[in-house]
Design an enzyme around this catalytic site. Structure first.
Site, short mmCIF file in Angstrom:
data_model
loop_
_atom_site.label_atom_id
_atom_site.label_comp_id
_atom_site.label_asym_id
_atom_site.label_seq_id
_atom_site.Cartn_x
_atom_site.Cartn_y
_atom_site.Cartn_z
N LYS A 84 -8.48 14.07 4.69
CA LYS A 84 -7.67 12.86 4.66
C LYS A 84 -6.69 12.96 5.82
CE LYS A 84 -6.35 14.07 0.41
NZ LYS A 84 -6.49 12.83 -0.35
N ARG A 85 -5.91 11.93 6.07
CA ARG A 85 -4.90 12.05 7.11
C ARG A 85 -3.94 13.18 6.82
NH1 ARG A 85 -4.55 8.17 11.21
NH2 ARG A 85 -2.78 9.45 11.85
N LYS B 124 0.95 14.53 1.39
CA LYS B 124 -0.40 14.87 0.89
C LYS B 124 -0.54 16.38 0.66
CE LYS B 124 -2.57 10.92 3.27
NZ LYS B 124 -3.20 10.11 2.21
N LYS C 277 -14.50 8.76 -3.63
CA LYS C 277 -15.75 9.10 -2.92
C LYS C 277 -16.25 10.46 -3.36
CE LYS C 277 -13.88 6.23 0.71
NZ LYS C 277 -13.08 6.18 1.95
N HIS D 254 0.80 -1.23 0.00
CA HIS D 254 0.00 0.00 0.00
C HIS D 254 0.83 1.28 0.00
CE1 HIS D 254 -4.02 -1.80 0.83
NE2 HIS D 254 -3.30 -2.74 1.42
N1 CR6 Z 1 -2.20 5.49 3.89
C1 CR6 Z 1 -1.99 4.68 0.94
O1 CR6 Z 1 -1.18 5.73 1.36
C2 CR6 Z 1 -4.07 4.01 -0.25
C3 CR6 Z 1 -4.44 3.19 0.98
C4 CR6 Z 1 -5.25 1.97 0.61
C5 CR6 Z 1 -2.35 3.79 2.12
C6 CR6 Z 1 -3.20 5.19 0.17
O2 CR6 Z 1 -2.79 5.87 -0.98
O3 CR6 Z 1 -5.23 4.46 -0.88
O4 CR6 Z 1 -3.26 2.76 1.67
N2 CR6 Z 1 -1.15 3.15 2.59
O5 CR6 Z 1 -4.63 1.21 -0.37
C7 CR6 Z 1 -0.89 2.67 3.83
O6 CR6 Z 1 -1.65 2.77 4.75
C8 CR6 Z 1 0.39 1.97 4.04
C9 CR6 Z 1 -2.94 4.60 3.26
O7 CR6 Z 1 -4.07 4.48 3.59
#
Ligand code: CR6
Length: 811
Positions: free
Chosen positions: A546-547, A552, A658, A358
């Protein structure tokens, strides 16, 4: 069209009353909203139970292959609304409650979010479970029942403050404790070799252990009577010692075991895309993996007698490297407990496990010090050593004499266990989560592995469930879509493309934008209630939720707001379309720069929102405690979706999908799944800017980007950067944002300054585009109409067909 089951309103009312009596010894009129929520939830659960039992009977009878989706995180959000939607009784329950003078929205708001996840990765797991059940695939989600989920975020004086998320305070009406499936999980101690029937047997001794107890939550499929299971494990102390005994050693051990049990499931680590390397985290990983693997094997053996065919009925999907210890744990059980030879066991393991990557962010890559790993998991470590020994031989055979390959690919190296390498070696499939991301894995991050075993690598572009993010989150748009094209989109999102014939229809455009407007009013109300800020629903709602992470680039967004503010101040007559910049983000508790960015956003918001001279042309809102439940309101109300990560860094993103589904236009870089979004909707219908992934990676390779060049040549950039350190936004402490300033000028790791002009120019395009109401409406509608690909149903079909080889169950 799925036919509704008959719903008996009177029966439901009776059940409700009886639940309130049984649970709380009260009459319905006397019950608190929380009690009513509980009572409704129990009634809904009652509707689920029979289907749940039937589903599992069918799985057993039809003996279908099962996927175990192993994940440290399941960001489920609230269950009640979603369950009612999937049971096709949402409207009936709403009406029934109305007849009792109760408001379903308020009742839903009583439910705490099940926030057992950080961000995209955890929410993806939740969407996948919804899709698996809806498509009728046999599946378990396996995870941890954290007593405290993702912290609640409070904003105090502009700063993030973390508050524990006591989500189980009132109990969880949907879960069922399954004591009968408890297993023991062992930590520490040492490994002894004993002889059994002429064969060496490795036995862990002197260990501490806990009892892993599963709690099951139902995962209701949409309108198909299928109910899968999310199984989350809790730890309890093993109480097999004699309390009367005054043996000091025994007593201490018992207390230690109590503590271990108490701490293991206490809290979710609040890091997204970052590894903290804490020992307790490795304990959590092994705890839920050992329990899940033990149970999977036991369950298989209940109805099969040849363990050598395990992989024909079971597959383990490893959600990132967090569950990777499953590779070694499965080997341990097959070799030590089932008595298989190594080669046989390895073949089964390799055919059972599959790994999803991921991220390419270096700080997220899991590596455990061997010292820690072997101390905590002595037998598992021996197995990892043997896996590594054989894997290194494989590498040597393929690349004789190439020491460099071994250095790059070995599982054990430099005193560390490299979890991604273990996952790749032990899996039959390795996938990325968007096309660009998978390409980068193949070409760069995992190049050596790809060259050695190309057949394992594949892409599965992420998706989201339309049942939550349109049907539940945006009821107005959902029923409008259904009016236009029927309701097949609920289980087949591709059908949204039939909306395309309406995009030039003026009436449809007006209807569509009117719904957007009403959703903006709904969000404005939420903002007023929670932030005390008045925002104008006629302004452009420009959202980045988002986080909070440097890659980002929330910082770039707020710097641009600062720039705009300067422009408006300098040119008071400037003609701009009013804009509301909406942020929502949690920072990891220990992530200093991220937290400072939150403070900056709030400082800018304070100043701008309280400056009457700009006539409300721009407003800035930071939504406190961004989470699944309020996310639904934001997606529905957004005009612009900010997806502005440094190209190559966002593996996929799912918020982008979304927003698109709800008709927001993407302002983004060519990163992650944005690339595929743009492909679906057309480049002319998105606001794309910035350096490409290739350009970024080229700069990174050559190290030839100097942010000072931008600073020296760009007056706008200079001005906003200066405002970070001259007290413009922090008069009481002019140096407050110095760290952000320094990071940008010294390194600018995420190319914020280099992309700034291009970002600014994209914002100008938005301003111009929004003035053409008709064209904007058309483009907005096109987003929804083009979102079909991004259903998690599509993603899961790909996993099921191309990797897992699952068959659907029939009820
Ligand atoms: N932070 C990715 O950064 C992706 C999601 C789900 C992340 C994000 O771009 O959409 O996974 N990666 O695949 C990790 O958590 C390691 C995320 O949510």
């Amino acid at each position: 069209m799925i036919k509704k089951d008959t719903f008996d309103k009177e029966k439901f009312k009776k059940e409700l009353e009886s639940n309130v009596r049984m649970l709380f010894r009260r009459k319905l009129e006397e019950a608190t909203p929380q009690q009513i929520y509980q009572a409704v939830a129990y009634s809904v659960k009652d509707d689920i139970i029979d289907n749940w039992i039937e589903t599992h009977k069918a799985y057993e009878k039809q003996d279908k292959k099962m996927v175990y989706y192993m994940s440290m995180e399941f960001l489920m959000g609230r269950a009640l609304g979603n369950n009612m939607i999937n049971l096709l009784c949402y409207d009936d329950v709403r009406e029934t409650l109305e007849e009792l003078g109760l408001d379903l929205n308020l009742i839903e708001d009583q439910e705490p979010d099940a926030a057992l996840g950080n961000g995209g990765l955890g929410r993806l797991a939740a969407c996948f479970l919804d899709s698996l059940a809806t498509l009728g695939y046999p599946a378990y989600g396996c995870g941890i029942r954290y007593r405290y989920g993702m912290f609640k975020q409070k904003i105090e004086n502009g700063y993030q403050v973390e508050v524990p998320d006591n989500w189980l305070k009132y109990g969880n009406p949907f879960e069922i404790k399954r004591d009968e499936y408890a297993v023991e999980v062992k930590f520490g101690g040492y490994v002894d070799v004993e002889m059994h029937n002429g064969r060496q047997k490795f036995v862990q001794k002197g260990y501490q252990s806990v009892r892993a107890v599963p709690y099951d939550m139902p995962i209701v499929g949409y309108g198909n009577h299928i109910v899968n299971t999310l199984r989350i494990w809790d730890a309890e102390a093993i109480n097999n010692f004699n309390l009367d005994s005054f043996d000091k050693g025994e007593y201490e051990k018992a207390v230690e075991q109590e503590n271990l049990a108490r701490t293991i499931c206490e809290v979710l680590y609040p890091n997204d895309n970052h590894m903290a390397g804490k020992e307790l985290r490795l304990k959590q990983q092994y705890f839920f993996i050992s329990a899940s693997v033990q149970r999977a094997i036991a369950k298989y053996k209940e109805t099969h007698d040849d363990i050598r065919k395990f992989h024909e009925k079971v597959t383990f999907q490893l959600n990132d490297t967090h569950p990777t210890v499953a590779v070694a744990e499965l080997m341990r059980i097959l070799v030590d407990e089932e008595g298989l030879e190594w080669d046989e066991a390895w073949e089964i393991t390799r055919k059972t496990c599959a790994y999803t990557n991921h991220t390419i962010m270096a700080e997220a890559l899991e590596k455990w010090p061997i010292e820690l790993f072997s101390r905590l998991l002595p037998r598992v470590y021996q197995i990892v050593e043997e896996i590594n020994r054989r894997f290194v031989i494989e590498i040597q055979n393929k690349y004789p004499g190439d020491q460099e390959k071994i250095r790059k690919m070995a599982i054990l190296y430099d005193g560390q266990v490299r979890m991604a390498h273990l996952a790749i070696a032990g899996s039959y499939s390795v996938n990325g989560v968007a096309r660009l991301h998978t390409d980068i894995l193949k070409k760069r991050e995992l190049k050596d592995f790809y060259e050695m075993m190309p057949e394992k690598f594949n892409n599965k572009t992420n998706g989201i469930t339309q049942r939550r993010f349109l049907l539940h989150g945006n009821p107005l748009l959902a029923s409008w879509v259904t009016d236009k094209i029927g309701d097949d989109w609920i289980t087949n999102l591709d059908h949204l493309k039939h909306l395309k014939v309406y995009v030039d229809d003026e009436k449809c455009q007006q209807e569509f934008m009117n719904i957007k407007y009403q959703n903006k009013v709904r969000l404005a109300k939420y903002i007023k209630e929670h932030n005390g800020i008045d925002v104008d629903p006629r302004s452009i709602f420009d959202c980045q939720v988002k986080r909070l992470h440097e890659y980002k680039r929330q910082l770039m967004n707020i710097l641009h707001v600062m720039y705009l503010y300067n422009e408006i101040k300098a040119h008071p007559d400037m003609d701009i379309v009013p804009r509301t910049f909406i942020f929502g983000a949690k920072a990891a508790a220990g992530y200093y720069t991220a937290k400072l960015t939150i403070k900056l956003i709030n400082a800018v918001a304070d100043k701008i929102n309280n400056d009457p001279s700009i006539n409300g042309k721009i407003k800035v809102v930071f939504i406190e405690d961004y989470r699944v439940s309020n996310a639904e309101l934001i997606f529905a109300a957004a005009d612009v979706s900010e997806q502005i990560s440094t190209a190559s860094k966002e593996a996929s993103g799912t918020g982008n999908m979304k927003f698109m589904l709800n008709g927001a236009l993407t302002l983004g870089t060519m990163d992650g799944a944005n690339v595929e979004i743009v492909e679906e909707v057309g480049k002319e219908n998105a606001f794309i800017f910035g350096l490409s992934a290739d350009q970024i990676m080229e700069y990174e390779k050559n190290g030839n980007y100097n942010p000072r060049d931008v600073y020296n040549n760009n007056q706008d950039v200079r001005q906003v950067l200066t405002q970070l350190v001259n007290g413009f936004y922090s008069p009481e402490n002019p140096e407050l944002f110095r760290a952000l300033y320094d990071a940008l000028l010294e390194k600018d790791t995420y190319f914020t300054l280099l992309d700034f002009d291009s970002y600014k120019e994209a914002h100008n395009r938005i301003d111009a585009a929004y003035r053409d109401e008709e064209h904007w409406a058309r483009t907005a509608m096109l987003q929804t109409a083009s979102a079909g690909k991004f259903s998690s149903d599509r993603t899961i079909e790909e996993y099921a067909k191309e990797m897992w080889h699952l068959e659907k169950v029939t009820l």
